[in-house]
Design an enzyme around this catalytic site. Structure first.
Site, mmCIF file in Angstrom:
data_model
loop_
_atom_site.group_PDB
_atom_site.id
_atom_site.type_symbol
_atom_site.label_atom_id
_atom_site.label_comp_id
_atom_site.label_asym_id
_atom_site.label_seq_id
_atom_site.Cartn_x
_atom_site.Cartn_y
_atom_site.Cartn_z
ATOM 1 N N PHE A 113 0.814 -1.219 0.000
ATOM 2 C CA PHE A 113 0.000 0.000 0.000
ATOM 3 C C PHE A 113 0.845 1.265 0.000
ATOM 4 O O PHE A 113 0.379 2.333 -0.409
ATOM 5 C CB PHE A 113 -0.967 -0.007 1.191
ATOM 6 C CG PHE A 113 -0.379 0.468 2.489
ATOM 7 C CD1 PHE A 113 -0.499 1.803 2.885
ATOM 8 C CD2 PHE A 113 0.285 -0.402 3.330
ATOM 9 C CE1 PHE A 113 0.036 2.245 4.084
ATOM 10 C CE2 PHE A 113 0.821 0.033 4.533
ATOM 11 C CZ PHE A 113 0.694 1.359 4.914
ATOM 12 N N LYS A 114 2.088 1.160 0.440
ATOM 13 C CA LYS A 114 2.945 2.346 0.489
ATOM 14 C C LYS A 114 3.144 2.964 -0.893
ATOM 15 O O LYS A 114 3.387 4.160 -1.027
ATOM 16 C CB LYS A 114 4.306 1.998 1.089
ATOM 17 C CG LYS A 114 4.269 1.370 2.484
ATOM 18 C CD LYS A 114 3.813 2.334 3.548
ATOM 19 C CE LYS A 114 3.725 1.687 4.919
ATOM 20 N NZ LYS A 114 4.990 1.416 5.558
#
Length: 493
Positions: free
Chosen positions: A128-129
């Protein structure tokens, strides 16, 4: 839109409001606080209706323009269009479209409970980063090119931030990355993803210690203002405001995709370590997004769960921080928590400063309202919709098996923590969206233990652990770290 520090007291060096571009390349404010907007921009029902048909890039532009008011609209629109493309977020599963960027999967749906998984791991590092980091890389390059400047990024990672930052910044003109990680405490895949990069502007530093030791050094260097300025130090950790605000976008996308009208509410469960991801959800809720509950899911390092159950924030020592099978949450001092506490205490900078000074001196604070506590603001937590829960290794093994058996989906260990806790908080009539953390392949050791088979890998990642690795091992010594940075920037020559 202007920004203030959470510690902007009358004596603060950061008491004067700043514009978005002024704080973009930095991390901590000069007074050691974190930046927040003077007030949260509000979103109307008419805007939500209009946004339902937008692409992810268009939605990102509409939300970010409320925060980055000093960047010309045409430039901001070009940056979001360049970032959020199917070519960048290309690792969609076989039954997903890359053009969705953050696709939803309905796991359970009935009048009693609706459980949804929001995919956030289609980016280049499968976590998700990437959702924020890819934008940050383009924003940084844009800002530096305008001034012909350079930037030395100094950050810390418990796993996914490092690779997302390095992949976003590799080859960017005028940018070097110095990334700290806890030595031998990431998964083999995470380690290989970072350390196999051979780009000359990427420096991987494995620190003998835990993530909190890495994070403490980033803060110590950031608080040395003279060194920070001379060495042109910036950060990509979630203390960087631009990274947090970029994450706000997928809360809006999740809500708009899961509902058909603005009189509906949804809840979100978020696997949480450093509080940056769920802090973005708090900001979305403060902007007016109809969020019922924000559920913090922790692993055995349950500092945040303890606070949201009791009002006591008790930071653990490095020796008390567990090394778990959801290692990106092996954090005992949540940097972004200060942003929420600032809102919780009525945006009182003096009080916020005093509470976090007590974290440094006494290891925490107590807002439970009990005799002898630091205050009684815990009774206001419910006003912000927060709840919490925690998960153990056995819990995540069982959840990985359940999700695979019931839905044919292999989830990573952190997402398993999220689903386990979400099931405890889902309520009738309110869809519960769990934010995915990463693809399961990044934590194959535990997938193999849970399912007896390896997690599938996207093309190009088949043999990543066998690639040559380039890194140095150092002690958690701030002075030595500064010497290393200075030696590789050449700015002291």
């Amino acid at each position: 839109m202007q920004y203030v520090s959470t510690r902007a007291t009358s004596a603060s060096a950061a008491r004067n409001p700043q514009h978005f571009s002024d704080i973009l390349l930095g991390g901590l404010a000069p007074d050691g606080g974190l930046y927040l907007p003077e007030q949260y921009p509000q979103v109307t029902g008419a805007e939500l209706d209009a946004w339902r048909t937008l692409s992810y890039a268009e939605l990102a532009y509409e939300i970010l323009r409320k925060f980055a008011t000093d960047i010309p609209d045409a430039d901001l629109k070009a940056l979001t269009a360049k970032t959020y493309t199917p070519e960048v977020y290309r690792n969609a599963r076989a039954d997903e479209s890359a053009s969705q960027i953050t696709p939803l999967r309905v796991l359970e749906q009935s009048p009693e409970r609706t459980l949804i998984l929001q995919g956030l791991s289609n980016g280049p590092t499968l976590a998700f980063k990437d959702m924020a980091m890819q934008l940050l890389g383009n924003l940084f390059e844009y800002a530096l090119a305008k001034n012909g400047d350079e930037l030395n990024i100094f950050g810390a990672t418990s796993g996914d931030t490092g690779s997302a930052a390095e992949y976003a910044m590799r080859g960017k003109r005028g940018i070097r990355v110095f990334m700290l990680s806890p030595h031998k405490k990431m998964s083999a895949f995470q380690t290989a993803q970072m350390f196999s990069l051979q780009d000359p502007n990427i420096f991987n530093i494995a620190v003998e210690g835990v993530f909190d030791d890495c994070q403490d050094m980033v803060k110590a260097v950031s608080n040395d203002l003279e060194f920070k300025v001379r060495q042109k130090i910036g950060t990509v950790n979630s203390i960087n405001w631009a990274r947090v605000v970029a994450q706000v976008v997928y809360y809006f996308r999740g809500y708009l995709s899961a509902t058909t009208s603005n009189d509906q509410k949804v809840s979100f469960t978020v696997p949480s370590g450093n509080f940056g991801n769920i802090c973005a959800g708090h900001i979305a809720r403060m902007m007016g997004l109809p969020i019922a509950k924000l559920v913090v899911a922790t692993n055995e390092n349950n500092v945040l769960d303890e606070f949201f159950r009791t009002g006591v924030y008790r930071v653990r020592k490095s020796s008390e921080t567990y090394h778990t099978s959801s290692p990106s949450m092996d954090i005992s001092k949540a940097s972004n928590f200060e942003r929420f506490v600032y809102d919780l205490v009525g945006r009182d900078a003096d009080r916020t400063h005093a509470l976090f000074r007590k974290v440094d001196t006494h290891g925490g604070f107590d807002l439970s309202g009990a005799p002898g506590s630091d205050g009684d603001e815990f009774n206001l937590v419910a006003n912000y919709g927060f709840q919490s829960g925690c998960s153990t290794h056995e819990d995540r093994l069982a959840t990985i098996r359940d999700v695979f058996d019931d839905y044919g989906i292999t989830i990573d260990t952190h997402t398993a923590d999220g689903i386990k806790v979400a099931r405890e908080h889902v309520e009738p009539g309110v869809p519960m969206i769990v934010l995915e953390t990463a693809l399961a392949a990044k934590f194959n050791e535990t997938i193999l233990e849970a399912l007896g088979t390896d997690a599938a890998r996207p093309a190009g990642f088949e043999d990543i652990e066998s690639l040559p690795q380039r890194f140095v091992v150092m002690q958690p010594n701030v002075a030595e770290m500064k010497q290393f940075i200075a030696a590789h920037t050449g700015l002291d020559k």
